[in-house]
Scaffold this active site. Structure first.
Site, PDB file in Angstrom:
ATOM      1  N   LYS A  12       0.726  -1.148  -0.004  1.00 25.58           N
ATOM      2  CA  LYS A  12       0.022   0.025  -0.029  1.00 25.58           C
ATOM      3  C   LYS A  12       0.922   1.228   0.014  1.00 25.58           C
ATOM      4  CE  LYS A  12      -4.137  -1.035   2.778  1.00 25.58           C
ATOM      5  NZ  LYS A  12      -4.862  -0.835   3.694  1.00 25.58           N
ATOM      6  N   ASP A  68      -8.700   1.852   4.521  1.00 19.37           N
ATOM      7  CA  ASP A  68      -9.106   0.732   4.824  1.00 19.37           C
ATOM      8  C   ASP A  68      -9.864   0.219   3.457  1.00 19.37           C
ATOM      9  OD1 ASP A  68      -9.165  -1.723   6.705  1.00 19.37           O
ATOM     10  OD2 ASP A  68     -11.444  -1.557   6.736  1.00 19.37           O
TER      11      ASP A  68
HETATM   12  P1  ITT Z   1      -3.060  -2.018   6.995  1.00 20.02           P
HETATM   13  O1  ITT Z   1      -4.350  -1.815   7.804  1.00 20.02           O
HETATM   14  O2  ITT Z   1      -1.898  -1.846   7.924  1.00 20.02           O
HETATM   15  O3  ITT Z   1      -3.073  -0.580   6.076  1.00 20.02           O
HETATM   16  P2  ITT Z   1      -4.004  -4.169   5.843  1.00 20.02           P
HETATM   17  O4  ITT Z   1      -3.189  -5.398   4.767  1.00 20.02           O
HETATM   18  O5  ITT Z   1      -4.774  -4.636   6.942  1.00 20.02           O
HETATM   19  O6  ITT Z   1      -3.143  -2.975   6.089  1.00 20.02           O
HETATM   20  P3  ITT Z   1      -6.643  -3.531   4.660  1.00 20.02           P
HETATM   21  O7  ITT Z   1      -7.024  -3.791   6.044  1.00 20.02           O
HETATM   22  O8  ITT Z   1      -7.003  -2.160   4.066  1.00 20.02           O
HETATM   23  O9  ITT Z   1      -5.010  -3.367   4.736  1.00 20.02           O
HETATM   24  O10 ITT Z   1      -7.023  -4.475   3.463  1.00 20.02           O
HETATM   25  C1  ITT Z   1      -7.645  -5.722   3.813  1.00 20.02           C
HETATM   26  C2  ITT Z   1      -7.296  -6.586   2.830  1.00 20.02           C
HETATM   27  O11 ITT Z   1      -7.908  -6.465   1.603  1.00 20.02           O
HETATM   28  C3  ITT Z   1      -5.829  -6.801   2.549  1.00 20.02           C
HETATM   29  O12 ITT Z   1      -5.123  -7.817   3.445  1.00 20.02           O
HETATM   30  C4  ITT Z   1      -5.774  -7.467   1.173  1.00 20.02           C
HETATM   31  O13 ITT Z   1      -5.985  -8.966   1.197  1.00 20.02           O
HETATM   32  C5  ITT Z   1      -6.922  -6.853   0.640  1.00 20.02           C
HETATM   33  N1  ITT Z   1      -6.537  -5.568  -0.082  1.00 20.02           N
HETATM   34  C6  ITT Z   1      -6.545  -4.467   0.198  1.00 20.02           C
HETATM   35  N2  ITT Z   1      -6.088  -3.563  -0.964  1.00 20.02           N
HETATM   36  C7  ITT Z   1      -6.098  -4.391  -2.003  1.00 20.02           C
HETATM   37  C8  ITT Z   1      -5.719  -4.363  -3.216  1.00 20.02           C
HETATM   38  O14 ITT Z   1      -5.106  -3.296  -3.792  1.00 20.02           O
HETATM   39  N3  ITT Z   1      -5.498  -5.222  -4.302  1.00 20.02           N
HETATM   40  C9  ITT Z   1      -5.753  -6.693  -3.765  1.00 20.02           C
HETATM   41  N4  ITT Z   1      -6.015  -6.863  -2.223  1.00 20.02           N
HETATM   42  C10 ITT Z   1      -6.351  -5.724  -1.552  1.00 20.02           C
END
Ligand code: ITT
Length: 193
Positions: A12, A68
């Site tokens: 990210k 998120d």
């Molecule tokens: P932070 O909370 O530390 O930012 P995270 O990985 O937990 O990181 P999120 O809760 O926003 O991030 O994302 C939830 C999940 O959604 C993440 O673990 C991925 O599996 C999926 N995800 C998020 N953005 C994505 C993207 O651009 N492409 C594919 N999968 C994504």
């Protein structure tokens, strides 16, 4: 301009830095001495983005933002949605999440899905929310090595390749996160004038 991005996800971080460009320097929680996992216990993307940004703001007193993101699959009533990170297991096991998604979609004709990102910015103590959505569909096998998470399964509308088969620039141009971050940039630029 320096700004804190409340994430522990390196993928990210690089996607967001690429959209923000050179005018902005992203600072991570770790760089501010925040080592622990930032809590994400809300039941909506808005709630979690807000919780992460507020957590960091309370720790540092500095302007910051959090994103998120969830994958919302129509035939699964919007799942995994806010539970996207922990769909199959307690951890961020991308491979297990993708396997479970394919299993839950077996035999379903409707493969429509969308990624939705909500960004919460805390600026001088005030919160501002920005949303980005990309519509698309889920294919029946993983394809591609780029990106992360559900990218190998998601084909955005108007394309015949998954996000994992695109360069970072191509993904950012149409992605949920790219769209939300561009709204954030527009807002921050307007404030700088
Ligand atoms: P932070 O909370 O530390 O930012 P995270 O990985 O937990 O990181 P999120 O809760 O926003 O991030 O994302 C939830 C999940 O959604 C993440 O673990 C991925 O599996 C999926 N995800 C998020 N953005 C994505 C993207 O651009 N492409 C594919 N999968 C994504």
């Amino acid at each position: 301009m320096k700004i804190i991005f409340a994430t522990n996800n390196a993928h990210k971080l690089s996607e967001v830095q690429a959209v923000l460009g050179e005018g902005f320097e992203l600072v991570t929680p770790r760089m501010c001495g925040v080592e622990e996992d930032i809590p994400e216990t809300a039941e909506t993307l808005e709630g979690n983005a807000s919780q992460k940004a507020h957590y960091l703001y309370e720790k540092t007193g500095l302007d910051c933002f959090a994103d998120d993101t969830g994958l919302e699959v129509e035939a699964l009533d919007g799942a995994p949605g806010v539970h996207s990170a922990r769909y199959a297991t307690d951890g961020h096991d991308f491979a297990a999440n993708n396997r479970l998604l394919l299993k839950n979609l077996e035999g379903k004709e409707n493969r429509r899905a969308r990624f939705r990102t909500v960004i919460s910015l805390i600026e001088q103590g005030e919160e501002h929310l920005f949303e980005g959505i990309v519509e698309g569909h889920i294919i029946d096998h993983e394809s591609g090595e780029e990106g992360f998470g559900y990218d190998p399964l998601f084909v955005p509308e108007g394309f015949d390749r998954t996000f994992a088969e695109m360069s970072a620039e191509e993904k950012n141009a149409v992605s949920h996160r790219g769209r939300a971050v561009r709204k954030l940039v527009t807002y921050l630029h307007a404030k700088q004038q």
